[in-house]
Design a protein around this motif. Structure first.
Motif, PDB file in Angstrom:
ATOM      1  N   UNK A  37       0.875  -1.206   0.086  1.00 21.31           N
ATOM      2  CA  UNK A  37      -0.039  -0.050   0.018  1.00 21.31           C
ATOM      3  C   UNK A  37       0.706   1.434   0.033  1.00 21.31           C
ATOM      4  N   UNK A  38       2.289   1.028  -0.308  1.00 21.81           N
ATOM      5  CA  UNK A  38       2.819   2.176  -0.278  1.00 21.81           C
ATOM      6  C   UNK A  38       3.611   2.496  -1.498  1.00 21.81           C
ATOM      7  N   UNK A  39       3.833   3.906  -2.029  1.00 26.42           N
ATOM      8  CA  UNK A  39       4.464   4.104  -3.214  1.00 26.42           C
ATOM      9  C   UNK A  39       5.879   3.606  -3.309  1.00 26.42           C
ATOM     10  N   UNK A  40       6.394   2.827  -4.189  1.00 18.33           N
ATOM     11  CA  UNK A  40       7.828   2.716  -4.133  1.00 18.33           C
ATOM     12  C   UNK A  40       8.499   3.221  -5.378  1.00 18.33           C
ATOM     13  N   UNK A  41       7.863   3.432  -6.439  1.00 24.96           N
ATOM     14  CA  UNK A  41       8.328   3.736  -7.722  1.00 24.96           C
ATOM     15  C   UNK A  41       7.495   4.306  -8.688  1.00 24.96           C
ATOM     16  N   UNK A  42       7.813   5.068  -9.825  1.00 22.28           N
ATOM     17  CA  UNK A  42       7.170   5.693 -10.725  1.00 22.28           C
ATOM     18  C   UNK A  42       7.680   5.661 -12.008  1.00 22.28           C
ATOM     19  N   UNK A  43       7.243   5.034 -12.954  1.00 24.14           N
ATOM     20  CA  UNK A  43       7.581   4.973 -14.314  1.00 24.14           C
ATOM     21  C   UNK A  43       6.662   5.483 -15.477  1.00 24.14           C
ATOM     22  N   UNK A  44       6.886   5.640 -16.731  1.00 26.29           N
ATOM     23  CA  UNK A  44       5.993   6.112 -17.464  1.00 26.29           C
ATOM     24  C   UNK A  44       5.045   4.852 -18.091  1.00 26.29           C
ATOM     25  N   UNK A  45       3.870   5.055 -18.385  1.00 27.49           N
ATOM     26  CA  UNK A  45       3.169   4.117 -19.226  1.00 27.49           C
ATOM     27  C   UNK A  45       3.356   4.286 -20.522  1.00 27.49           C
ATOM     28  N   UNK A  46       3.797   3.099 -21.288  1.00 26.93           N
ATOM     29  CA  UNK A  46       4.239   2.997 -22.743  1.00 26.93           C
ATOM     30  C   UNK A  46       3.001   3.105 -23.693  1.00 26.93           C
ATOM     31  N   UNK A  47       1.966   2.648 -23.011  1.00 30.39           N
ATOM     32  CA  UNK A  47       0.732   2.624 -24.032  1.00 30.39           C
ATOM     33  C   UNK A  47      -0.056   4.228 -24.194  1.00 30.39           C
ATOM     34  N   UNK A  48       0.528   5.060 -23.185  1.00 30.38           N
ATOM     35  CA  UNK A  48      -0.122   6.344 -23.237  1.00 30.38           C
ATOM     36  C   UNK A  48       0.060   7.068 -24.461  1.00 30.38           C
ATOM     37  N   UNK A  49      -0.907   8.060 -24.805  1.00 32.90           N
ATOM     38  CA  UNK A  49      -0.334   8.845 -25.930  1.00 32.90           C
ATOM     39  C   UNK A  49       0.289   9.913 -25.995  1.00 32.90           C
ATOM     40  N   UNK A  50       0.402  10.518 -24.448  1.00 28.59           N
ATOM     41  CA  UNK A  50       1.117  11.589 -24.329  1.00 28.59           C
ATOM     42  C   UNK A  50       2.535  11.437 -24.346  1.00 28.59           C
ATOM     43  N   UNK A  51       2.865  10.473 -23.579  1.00 29.07           N
ATOM     44  CA  UNK A  51       4.491  10.103 -23.493  1.00 29.07           C
ATOM     45  C   UNK A  51       4.898   8.943 -23.990  1.00 29.07           C
ATOM     46  N   UNK A  52       4.126   8.219 -24.292  1.00 30.94           N
ATOM     47  CA  UNK A  52       4.547   6.643 -24.488  1.00 30.94           C
ATOM     48  C   UNK A  52       5.812   6.166 -23.937  1.00 30.94           C
ATOM     49  N   UNK A  53       5.579   6.165 -22.556  1.00 28.64           N
ATOM     50  CA  UNK A  53       6.397   5.665 -21.718  1.00 28.64           C
ATOM     51  C   UNK A  53       7.649   6.365 -21.286  1.00 28.64           C
ATOM     52  N   UNK A  54       7.900   7.739 -21.624  1.00 27.09           N
ATOM     53  CA  UNK A  54       8.726   8.474 -21.312  1.00 27.09           C
ATOM     54  C   UNK A  54       8.490   9.084 -19.974  1.00 27.09           C
ATOM     55  N   UNK A  55       9.240   9.220 -18.911  1.00 27.45           N
ATOM     56  CA  UNK A  55       9.161   9.836 -17.776  1.00 27.45           C
ATOM     57  C   UNK A  55      10.227  10.884 -17.482  1.00 27.45           C
ATOM     58  N   UNK A  56       9.920  11.740 -16.943  1.00 28.24           N
ATOM     59  CA  UNK A  56      10.997  12.867 -16.764  1.00 28.24           C
ATOM     60  C   UNK A  56      11.301  12.959 -15.191  1.00 28.24           C
ATOM     61  N   UNK A  57      12.281  13.620 -14.944  1.00 29.82           N
ATOM     62  CA  UNK A  57      12.869  13.693 -13.565  1.00 29.82           C
ATOM     63  C   UNK A  57      11.585  14.185 -12.387  1.00 29.82           C
ATOM     64  N   UNK A  58      10.960  15.023 -12.942  1.00 32.25           N
ATOM     65  CA  UNK A  58       9.584  15.442 -12.154  1.00 32.25           C
ATOM     66  C   UNK A  58       8.812  14.714 -11.758  1.00 32.25           C
ATOM     67  N   UNK A  59       8.489  13.989 -13.018  1.00 34.41           N
ATOM     68  CA  UNK A  59       7.426  12.724 -12.907  1.00 34.41           C
ATOM     69  C   UNK A  59       7.809  11.731 -11.772  1.00 34.41           C
ATOM     70  N   UNK A  60       9.088  11.287 -12.044  1.00 36.71           N
ATOM     71  CA  UNK A  60       9.879   9.997 -11.239  1.00 36.71           C
ATOM     72  C   UNK A  60       9.936  10.536  -9.850  1.00 36.71           C
ATOM     73  N   UNK A  61       9.833  11.798  -9.377  1.00 36.45           N
ATOM     74  CA  UNK A  61       9.952  12.438  -8.042  1.00 36.45           C
ATOM     75  C   UNK A  61       8.819  12.563  -7.568  1.00 36.45           C
ATOM     76  N   UNK A  62       7.691  11.961  -8.292  1.00 40.22           N
ATOM     77  CA  UNK A  62       6.351  12.493  -7.644  1.00 40.22           C
ATOM     78  C   UNK A  62       6.209  11.458  -6.358  1.00 40.22           C
ATOM     79  N   UNK A  63       6.723  10.734  -6.218  1.00 41.65           N
ATOM     80  CA  UNK A  63       6.871   9.737  -4.851  1.00 41.65           C
ATOM     81  C   UNK A  63       7.316  10.854  -3.903  1.00 41.65           C
ATOM     82  N   UNK A  64       8.128  11.765  -4.013  1.00 37.65           N
ATOM     83  CA  UNK A  64       8.323  12.583  -2.810  1.00 37.65           C
ATOM     84  C   UNK A  64       7.300  13.736  -2.753  1.00 37.65           C
ATOM     85  N   UNK A  65       6.540  13.989  -3.727  1.00 34.53           N
ATOM     86  CA  UNK A  65       5.471  15.006  -3.514  1.00 34.53           C
ATOM     87  C   UNK A  65       4.483  14.447  -3.073  1.00 34.53           C
TER      88      UNK A  65
END
Ligand code: SF4
Length: 951
Positions: A37-65
């Motif tokens: 039940x706790x967030x361990x990691x975030x990466x990009x969703x490869x099937x998503x039309x906007x980013x097609x799996x790409x995650x940036x530093x901000x997105x990966x740091x969402x866990x700290x947000x």
């Protein structure tokens, strides 16, 4: 082979859930890895039309947000003075009851006494509707201080714009022109797109006073002087016209270039389009030598020329007027070079490169299509030149006309919605401008009554303004008044100032959502703090009597509110990224997405959107209340997302509609819709067939389809409005024509800036201060790793950038006797700040700059009192006035674009001096916000300082 010392195969998660990122405005698809039940990691969703799996530093740091110590944890009621940060924790029932009492008092008497403004709100489809249901015209999100010039100029010119509205054709473009800072609004998509251009060897040219971010990877960087981009682009147009390198066929068929303009100067219809008895605009038919309706398929319009209509009126084609303006010597590269800080030879070369790529590199795709007039095109032809611009161009007082000039450049090259050019993203194109008008005129705001329309819209003549008979503003921010007639996103930067000055009137409740208006979202922070705490001398009450604020985090603004409604993080709630709101479509077709709660809140917080619907039901707002008085959406925002219909069959989510979830765009609500989204990775995308992918503004099949989907009211072509008749109507009013004319004091300003043909004028602040006193420009840029004030409270991102510096061009610093690491005073007409210098080569020598929104107030956001963000970080905001410099006896307009009211952040003029005090502390240092401790109980209720409440 030796055994690895570390077992890299340990599975650190037991579940992966998809949702949508909220670490910036791009709204990429993400996968959240969970364990117990706790967030361990975030990466990009490869099937998503906007980013097609790409995650940036901000997105990966969402866990700290998500796990930020600055999260609010319980509703709070202020018990100390405003700004003291002393609150009492309360239960949600008390919070909602209190808000309901405050808000119903307003609604029962005068709904416009509620000012409801939101910041980085991604649910404006809901919040705007809520405001209309409440009955207040005083609603907007942050667009007025962000990039409304870009949005409005595009929508008034060609029914689209950059970013959410459209993208370069990354697959085919060969020449990409990027204007100003753009990293803040298009992160992953622009990075990925530019990566494609690099891989194909396409040329990227970036105009920006500062060489960071995207400019750093451009093939050519042009360090232009801030606020002169319109001059630069005008000179490109001059060169292209001189060389006759324009797409005449595109202009004749798809723009108002050949439309006839009345030349009867001084008459009430002077400068308006000549129309026939049915109201159709006319063109001059070359074949018959007579006027014909502009959209007649049989017409062979003349692009240039002056003619006489059978009734004796003298007319001229709008393109004749445009060409006369831009062919004038004042637009030549030689005349603008010095002012732009760009050599004339560079401007001429860029124009020649544009022409060469556009006309010699023409693309033809084997895609047949039919235009609105029934003309069959065996191939889809394109000119592979594309452009992008965002806040760097927008945030000037000349931003609207500069943005229009950029669009004029695109259009004369024939690059709108063609292969290799700019491509619309659904629901765009919209009519130019969209048909919706703002509600809130006198008589439209009544107790206990919804507005007859949305608070925001697009005015096309003085009749649409929100003013009273004396011409006075009806909105608290003065949007849609003579001060900012086309203020399509409102003017959030003026709300607190105007409310405190009771100009045009006082308000009773200020209700804000995730808008840090006491700090980095405010111009003139010191006075803003005074306004928020000002008291009426006779009553002793606050001049802004009640402030309700909702946020997930203990930002600087929380301290200045009376009632705090704590929001969840983006990983704890339902959300929809809706086509009715701010879409995430791709150029190949419409898309939308959802957020699902991937974890449950561990604090006593509620999602703001659900709270808003709850408040709406308690207030009895018709759209949120059933006939029996119960809430219409008892399941909160998720319930609304599925069951709300804005028009029959059209709701917040376009995918998986209808009884079996197979309908797209239009269909009855489907109770399984959210599960369908989750099963599909939390998004929906519909790829258009090839014959509908280009020329959508005039593509018969697309226009029909878009009408069915609800994007358009009627399947009519969207003709590009190079010459803007709505602007000319305002100009005529300023000349005394029509029933509604501006008060005398506004006439010169309206007449000057409401030019129907794009033009350049110097930004206001630079013209109003002495150049020798404030010789330099000061602007901000956006670091890749941060997005507004959220980023610099994030434990991971702070390690990349924990403070900011003032960057000065090395040669300029030497002239000023300033060295690396020196502390300097930066002085504007409005104030002084102190910051530390870094020297840099890649920047315009007349410009200093820093990263935006890094500086924090001491003890805010749960940062340590001596955190580098507050001790060494600083904001340019303290130097920027929300009003233009004072002139003797003159009215002080807001520091905004005179057409749209866009906040002119980037017009700041300064001088820089080495500080006498070289101590390593930035200035000003505002008093430290309350410390994290429980304060003594005085009333029987638990009093807490804010730091405790957010723990
Ligand atoms: S670009 Fe923005 S939305 Fe996409 S992953 Fe990065 S922060 Fe999230």
């Amino acid at each position: 082979m030796t055994e690895p010392a570390v077992d890299t195969q340990i599975k650190t998660w037991d579940e992966i859930k998809t949702t949508t990122c909220y670490m910036c405005a791009c709204r990429c698809g993400i996968r959240v890895y969970l364990k117990d039940g706790t967030v361990k990691y975030i990466d990009g969703n490869r099937s998503h039309p906007v980013n097609k799996g790409v995650i940036c530093g901000k997105g990966a740091a969402g866990i700290m947000q998500h796990y930020s110590p600055a999260r609010l944890s319980k509703p709070l009621m202020r018990v100390g003075e405003r700004g003291s940060g002393e609150f009492r924790e309360i239960e949600w029932e008390e919070a909602l009851r209190t808000a309901t009492i405050w808000l119903s008092e307003v609604r029962n008497t005068d709904p416009k006494k509620l000012a409801f403004f939101t910041g980085r709100d991604q649910s404006q489809g809901l919040t705007g509707w809520w405001a209309a249901q409440f009955g207040t015209p005083n609603y907007a999100a942050h667009g007025g201080f962000c990039s409304v010039n870009m949005a409005a100029a595009g929508l008034y010119t060609f029914g689209g714009s950059f970013w959410e509205f459209g993208d370069p054709d990354w697959k085919h473009t060969k020449y990409f022109l990027l204007f100003g800072v753009a990293e803040d609004h298009a992160s992953n998509p622009l990075k990925a797109g530019m990566g494609k251009l690099k891989a194909r060897g396409a040329k990227i040219v970036s105009l920006n006073p500062i060489r960071t971010g995207y400019s750093a990877i451009a093939d050519e960087w042009i360090g232009i002087r801030p606020g002169t981009d319109g001059l630069f682009v005008g000179a490109l147009i001059h060169e292209l016209l001189s060389a006759q390198k324009i797409d005449g066929e595109y202009l004749l068929r798809y723009t108002n270039a050949p439309w006839l303009v009345n030349e009867n100067e001084g008459q009430a219809d002077g400068g308006l389009f000549a129309r026939n008895a049915q109201g159709a605009a006319l063109v001059w038919d070359a074949h018959s030598g007579t006027p014909m309706p502009a959209l007649s398929p049989d017409a062979e319009p003349k692009l240039m020329g002056r003619f006489m209509l059978p009734d004796g009126r003298r007319v001229v084609t709008s393109f004749q007027l445009i060409a006369e303006r831009f062919l004038a010597a004042e637009h030549s590269p030689d005349r603008v070079a010095t002012r732009c800080g760009v050599p004339a030879a560079t401007i001429k070369r860029i124009a020649a490169e544009l022409a060469q790529v556009a006309f010699e590199g023409q693309i033809e795709l084997d895609i047949p299509w039919t235009d609105y007039a029934g003309r069959f095109h065996a191939k889809t032809v394109g000119r592979p030149v594309s452009m992008h611009a965002m806040r760097g161009i927008s945030a000037h007082a000349n931003g609207f006309q500069t943005c229009r000039t950029i669009h004029l450049l695109q259009i004369i090259l024939g690059t709108i919605d063609v292969p290799g050019g700019f491509r619309y993203k659904a629901p765009f194109p919209k009519p130019s401008p969209p048909g919706v008008k703002p509600a809130g005129r006198p008589g439209q705001v009544n107790p206990n009554t919804p507005l007859p329309g949305p608070p925001l819209g697009f005015v096309t003549s003085p009749e649409d303004l929100l003013i009273c008979e004396e011409g006075k503003p009806q909105r608290i921010d003065k949007a849609y008044s003579w001060e900012a007639p086309l203020a399509a996103h409102g003017m959030m930067h003026m709300v607190i100032t105007n409310a405190a000055k009771r100009d045009p009137y006082g308000i009773d409740v200020l209700f804000m959502y995730m808008a840090n208006m006491s700090w980095n979202s405010a111009m003139n922070v010191p006075d803003t703090l005074k306004y928020l705490t000002a008291k009426d001398e006779t009553t002793g009450e606050y001049v802004i009597p009640k402030i309700i604020y909702s946020d997930a985090y203990a930002s600087e603004m929380v301290h200045y509110a009376d009632l705090i409604l704590p929001d969840t993080t983006y990983l704890e709630r339902w959300d929809c990224i809706s086509l009715l709101d701010r879409p995430i479509s791709e150029a190949d077709g419409p898309a939308d997405s959802i957020r699902q709660p991937v974890v449950e809140p561990d604090r006593d917080v509620r999602p703001f959107q659900t709270v808003l619907l709850d408040l709406g039901a308690r207030l009895g707002l018709p759209g949120m209340t059933r006939l029996d008085g119960g809430p219409r959406y008892p399941g909160g925002y998720a319930d609304y997302m599925v069951n709300h219909e804005r028009a029959p069959g059209i709701g917040p989510l376009a995918g998986f509609r209808g009884p079996n979830g197979k309908a797209q765009g239009r269909g009855t609500p489907n109770l399984e819709q959210l599960q369908h989204y989750i099963d599909n990775g939390c998004h929906w995308f519909y790829e258009l067939p090839d014959h509908m992918k280009y020329y959508r503004h005039v593509n018969w099949a697309y226009l029909d389809w878009a009408t069915f989907f609800g994007f358009l009211g009627r399947p009519e072509p969207v003709i590009h409005q190079l010459y803007s008749e709505p602007l000319q109507k305002f100009r005529l009013a300023a000349r005394g024509h029509g029933k509604i004319v501006p008060p005398t004091e506004h006439r010169k300003r309206i007449e000057t800036y409401f030019d129907p043909i794009p033009f350049w004028y110097p930004p206001f602040e630079g013209e109003m201060v002495k150049e020798e006193e404030f010789p330099m420009h000061a602007v901000t840029q956006r670091p890749m790793a941060m997005y507004h004030s959220w980023g610099s409270q994030n434990a991971w991102l702070r390690q990349i950038l924990g403070r900011n510096w003032l960057y000065i061009a090395r040669a300029q610093a030497a002239k000023l006797g300033i060295g690396e690491g020196d502390w300097v005073n930066v002085i504007s007409h409005h104030g002084t700040i102190k910051g530390q210098v870094k020297l840099m080569d890649g920047q315009n020598p007349e410009t200093v700059w820093t990263w935006n929104a890094i500086g924090k107030r001491s003890n805010s956001w749960s940062l340590a009192a001596d955190a580098p963000e507050s001790k060494k970080g600083f904001l340019l905001n303290h130097l920027i006035s929300e009003l233009l410099p004072e002139r003797e006896g003159g009215y002080r307009y807001s520091n905004s674009d005179p057409i749209t009211g866009q906040a002119a952040w980037y017009d700041l003029r300064v001088r820089v001096e080495k500080a006498e005090d070289q101590s390593a502390v930035s200035e000003p240092q505002f008093s430290r916000l309350s410390s994290p401790r429980v304060s003594e109980e005085r009333t029987g209720a638990q009093r807490v300082a804010l730091g405790k409440a957010r723990g």
